[in-house]
Scaffold this active site. Structure first.
Site, short mmCIF file in Angstrom:
data_model
loop_
_atom_site.label_atom_id
_atom_site.label_comp_id
_atom_site.label_asym_id
_atom_site.label_seq_id
_atom_site.Cartn_x
_atom_site.Cartn_y
_atom_site.Cartn_z
N GLU A 1 -1.89 6.60 -8.05
CA GLU A 1 -1.54 8.01 -8.25
C GLU A 1 -0.16 8.10 -8.87
O GLU A 1 0.78 7.41 -8.43
CB GLU A 1 -1.45 8.78 -6.92
N GLU B 1 -2.15 6.41 1.45
CA GLU B 1 -0.84 6.88 1.91
C GLU B 1 -0.77 7.06 3.43
O GLU B 1 -0.62 8.18 3.94
CB GLU B 1 -0.48 8.20 1.21
N ASN C 1 1.07 4.46 -5.12
CA ASN C 1 1.17 5.88 -5.44
C ASN C 1 2.65 6.18 -5.56
O ASN C 1 3.42 5.90 -4.63
CB ASN C 1 0.59 6.75 -4.32
N HIS D 1 -9.02 9.61 2.64
CA HIS D 1 -7.95 10.39 2.02
C HIS D 1 -7.73 11.62 2.91
O HIS D 1 -8.00 12.74 2.52
CB HIS D 1 -8.31 10.76 0.59
N ARG E 1 -10.77 7.51 -9.87
CA ARG E 1 -10.51 7.26 -8.45
C ARG E 1 -10.92 8.52 -7.68
O ARG E 1 -10.37 9.59 -7.91
CB ARG E 1 -9.03 6.93 -8.19
N TYR F 1 5.70 9.01 -6.78
CA TYR F 1 6.09 10.35 -7.25
C TYR F 1 7.60 10.55 -7.34
O TYR F 1 8.07 11.29 -8.19
CB TYR F 1 5.53 11.42 -6.31
#
Ligand code: IFM
Length: 472
Positions: free
Chosen positions: A363, A176, A304, A131, A87, A306
């Protein structure tokens, strides 16, 4: 690349279907460097990083990993790792320096070479169009709070997919949008560094609109491409069962998750999001037809992930009336939580509440204090434990019925971690920024062995022809 790694036997590769894409991710401004080469224009991150006090040590992406010049070696490393997918993002200002007009042929040629090399290496690209590197010229006429920026993005998306779509079949629109809107225009920690909640809310809506317009523009030009967005999905829990904490957690969820997922996948903003942003006039920003555009059918959704955050009611917080803290244990070097079950939670949630669309983890990863030891090795055991845990959780989500088609570790390389500069290392491959030496970490060998084991297992199990089926 020869070092062997012990593969964590607790991770059951059989949970991942044949054809599952094993990848790693980067983003243009974080790795490319060559900021003033090839006719590239200035982006908001160039301006922001060059503004004193905005990034740690005043670090900028001027050189970064020099991936713009060293991509042949990086593609070779991907091949050595056995990655099935990469990616990457394309830099808006390398392709369209001022955010409008024809594409810059030098930029197009650069990305064509990279994509051709990936094809030769058997690595499938998943290309992100945005991005975070908005052309400064567009910021100067309003940036994302200006509605017109969404239309500029759709034009750019159409041009780029026309120029490169023969070499990449999978495209991510915006990465995002919560970060771009609320970190960029709300608290000013990211470019362009503006601090007005009204601007942040307008930016959020226009990023959603940009996603939908781009899906339509790409389809109109090349209907065969698979298109989706990538959202940061945070696992949120209320600190206690007290009504105030539960309501605060719901507000944070409205802002971080549902403000993007709902319009993209359900076709409308939730009532509580409209209420939350009544003073910022969100309802008035949403013009007739916008929600239909934003919900233009996607082929996949990128997740994504985290963090798990624990949310406390905080009356002193003027934005959301909430204080969010990382769940224990907070053990990455950014203080983020390591809670693998959170990945399973968010995948199951998106799948059940939103769509049975194919999902990709676009991600997931962690930064630790990695260094090259006197033997020339980077022994990042914490990252191996992290990946084994999160991948096991992804496997459980698949067993729960989630249509997960691939996983992209963040990141392939240590890189420019935005306002944190170069001190935070997320890579599978260590970067010596002084010499640009690349050293695969122990986690890279671990991931390589995992991919190889999955390949062997699925070749044994898959009927001929099934393994390579196209996701999305
Ligand atoms: O480095 C970033 C990436 O650019 C976007 N998602 C989160 C990563 C880690 O902070």
């Amino acid at each position: 690349m020869t070092a062997a790694s012990g593969l964590d036997e607790r991770l059951d590769v059989a949970a991942f279907p044949p054809g599952f894409l094993w990848g790693a991710a980067t983003a243009a401004y974080q790795v490319e460097g060559a900021a003033r080469e090839g006719g590239r224009g200035t982006s908001i991150w160039d301006t922001f990083a060059h503004t004193p006090g905005k990034t740690v040590h005043g670090d900028t992406g001027d050189i970064a990993c020099d991936h713009y010049h060293r991509w042949p070696r990086d593609v070779e490393l991907m091949r050595e790792l056995g990655l099935g997918a990469y990616r990457m993002s394309v830099s808006w200002t390398r392709l369209q320096p001022a955010g409008h007009g024809p594409l810059n042929p030098i930029g197009v040629e650069h990305y064509r070479q990279v994509l051709e090399a990936l094809a030769e290496a058997g690595v499938r690209p998943l290309v992100t169009l945005y991005h975070w590197d908005l052309p400064q010229a567009l910021e100067d006429v309003g940036g994302w709070p200006a509605r017109d920026t969404a239309f500029r993005f759709a034009d750019y998306a159409a041009l780029v997919t026309k120029a490169l779509g023969d070499l990449a079949s999978d495209w991510v629109t915006v990465n995002e949008p919560w970060c771009s809107a609320f970190l960029g225009y709300g608290d000013g920690k990211h470019a362009p560094g503006r601090t007005d909640l009204r601007d942040a809310v307008a930016a959020a809506h226009h990023l959603n609109l940009a996603h939908g317009l781009a899906v339509q523009a790409i389809r109109a030009g090349r209907s065969s491409l698979a298109v989706g967005g990538s959202n940061l999905i945070t696992d949120l829990v209320a600190a206690t069962s007290r009504e105030e904490d539960v309501a605060a957690a719901r507000r944070v969820d409205a802002n971080n998750n549902r403000m993007f997922l709902d319009p993209m996948l359900h076709g409308s903003y939730p009532e509580d999001v409209l209420y939350l942003y009544r003073r910022q006039a969100l309802a008035e920003l949403v013009k007739p037809g916008d929600e239909e555009v934003i919900a233009s059918p996607s082929d996949f959704m990128g997740v994504n992930h985290y963090q798990r955050l624990v949310v406390h009611a905080e009356p002193a917080d003027a934005h959301l009336g909430a204080r969010s803290v990382p769940a224990e244990p907070a053990t990455t070097s950014l203080g983020w939580s390591v809670r693998p079950e959170s990945l399973r939670n968010v995948l199951v949630r998106v799948s059940r509440e939103y769509a049975s669309l194919p999902l990709y983890v676009t991600e997931n990863g962690a930064c630790f204090e990695d260094y090259v030891d006197p033997n020339g090795r980077v022994v990042d055991s914490e990252r191996i434990t992290y990946l084994a845990g999160y991948l096991a959780a992804a496997g459980e989500a698949i067993r729960d019925g989630v249509n997960l088609r691939g996983y992209f570790a963040w990141s392939l390389l240590d890189n420019f971690e935005w306002a944190e500069g170069y001190r935070k290392r997320f890579g599978l491959i260590h970067l010596d920024y002084g010499t640009q030496a690349r050293t695969p970490k122990a986690s890279a060998y671990w991931y390589r062995d995992l991919i190889a084991r999955h390949r062997q297992t699925s070749h044994r199990e898959a009927p001929a022809g099934r393994a390579a089926s196209r996701a999305g």
